[in-house]
Write an enzyme that holds these catalytic residues in place. Sequence first.
Site, PDB file in Angstrom:
ATOM      1  N   ASP A  25       0.816  -1.207   0.000  1.00  0.00           N
ATOM      2  CA  ASP A  25       0.000   0.000   0.000  1.00  0.00           C
ATOM      3  C   ASP A  25       0.853   1.263   0.000  1.00  0.00           C
ATOM      4  OD1 ASP A  25      -2.210  -1.570  -0.012  1.00  0.00           O
ATOM      5  OD2 ASP A  25      -2.869  -1.113   2.024  1.00  0.00           O
ATOM      6  N   GLY A  26       2.037   1.196   0.580  1.00  0.00           N
ATOM      7  CA  GLY A  26       2.917   2.356   0.599  1.00  0.00           C
ATOM      8  C   GLY A  26       3.304   2.806  -0.800  1.00  0.00           C
TER       9      GLY A  26
ATOM     10  N   SER B  18      -6.358   5.392  11.390  1.00  0.00           N
ATOM     11  CA  SER B  18      -7.645   5.623  12.046  1.00  0.00           C
ATOM     12  C   SER B  18      -8.166   4.352  12.702  1.00  0.00           C
ATOM     13  CB  SER B  18      -8.663   6.149  11.026  1.00  0.00           C
ATOM     14  OG  SER B  18      -9.930   6.305  11.608  1.00  0.00           O
TER      15      SER B  18
ATOM     16  N   ALA C 224      -6.331   2.201   8.032  1.00  0.00           N
ATOM     17  CA  ALA C 224      -4.945   2.506   8.371  1.00  0.00           C
ATOM     18  C   ALA C 224      -4.846   3.037   9.806  1.00  0.00           C
ATOM     19  CB  ALA C 224      -4.384   3.500   7.351  1.00  0.00           C
TER      20      ALA C 224
ATOM     21  N   ASN D  44      -5.113   8.808   2.362  1.00  0.00           N
ATOM     22  CA  ASN D  44      -5.401   8.110   3.619  1.00  0.00           C
ATOM     23  C   ASN D  44      -5.921   9.046   4.703  1.00  0.00           C
ATOM     24  OD1 ASN D  44      -5.030   5.435   3.050  1.00  0.00           O
ATOM     25  ND2 ASN D  44      -3.208   5.165   4.308  1.00  0.00           N
TER      26      ASN D  44
ATOM     27  N   ASP E 257      -3.775  13.257  22.374  1.00  0.00           N
ATOM     28  CA  ASP E 257      -2.491  13.155  21.691  1.00  0.00           C
ATOM     29  C   ASP E 257      -2.577  13.707  20.276  1.00  0.00           C
ATOM     30  OD1 ASP E 257      -1.146  12.133  23.810  1.00  0.00           O
ATOM     31  OD2 ASP E 257      -1.081  10.061  23.095  1.00  0.00           O
TER      32      ASP E 257
END
Length: 267
Positions: free
Chosen positions: A23-24, A156, A154, A112, A142
């Site tokens: 996916d990258g 989330s 991903a 994404n 955070d």
Amino acid sequence: YWTNKFIEQHDVFFDLVVTLGGDGTVMFVSSIFQKHVPPVLSFALGSLGFLTNFKFEAFQDSLNSVKNHKVKTNLRFRLECKLFRRIETDELNEDGNKIVKMKLNGTFHVLNELTVDRGPSPFLSMLELYGNDSLMTVAQADGLIVATPTGSTAYSLSAGGSLLYPTVNAIAVTPICPHTLSFRPIILPDTIKLKIKVPVKSRNSAWVAFDGKNKMELQRGDYVSVGASQYWFPTVEARETEFIDSISRQLNWNAREQQKSFTHMLS
């Protein structure tokens, strides 16, 4: 041979993009095609992939099919993110205070997610979240994740966000380790205009990343606007059930042993 500059000036020149990896690699395509994106045919060579639905072992048949027949693409929703910097001018208003202006410092189209977090600071982030210029909440956490349906599997998802079907046009807002238990993830329509701002009274700055890239510091008063991008990301569809197959294969979604009858146990 293509270069980033050539793509920026001739993005409609390309008919097809073929990726070999995970996916990258597909995310890299999104980062270099910031406007018009040609159809993307992705072969799986990674360890975990939701966007790479074609098997590399059958690449010859897949390429021949794409060249000789009509193919179906999924138009994946992207986010248009604009970074604005707070600048104090030497001009004074009627009250004798310096006039503050906002300067556009960059536009990014992400596939994404947009992430705003506390970075290396030991303090919680204080982030104002606006929807259509109306204050929704002040997040002490955070950070915040604003994700597309594609990005729902991903970062989330790891932060507790919901899965979204890729063709659903929606925006997912997911807090990262919020300070209150009532701050839950929320799904918003794609027509909404979001703004994430670091308040002037915040104890510290924040850091923003676009699909995990181009990480920049947000000083007090800076903000990022987020909305639907007019530039979609088309991926060649391997099969109609590829998303369900992916979450079942990669996430073991709802995988469990079937209940056994008492008769089965006795046998």
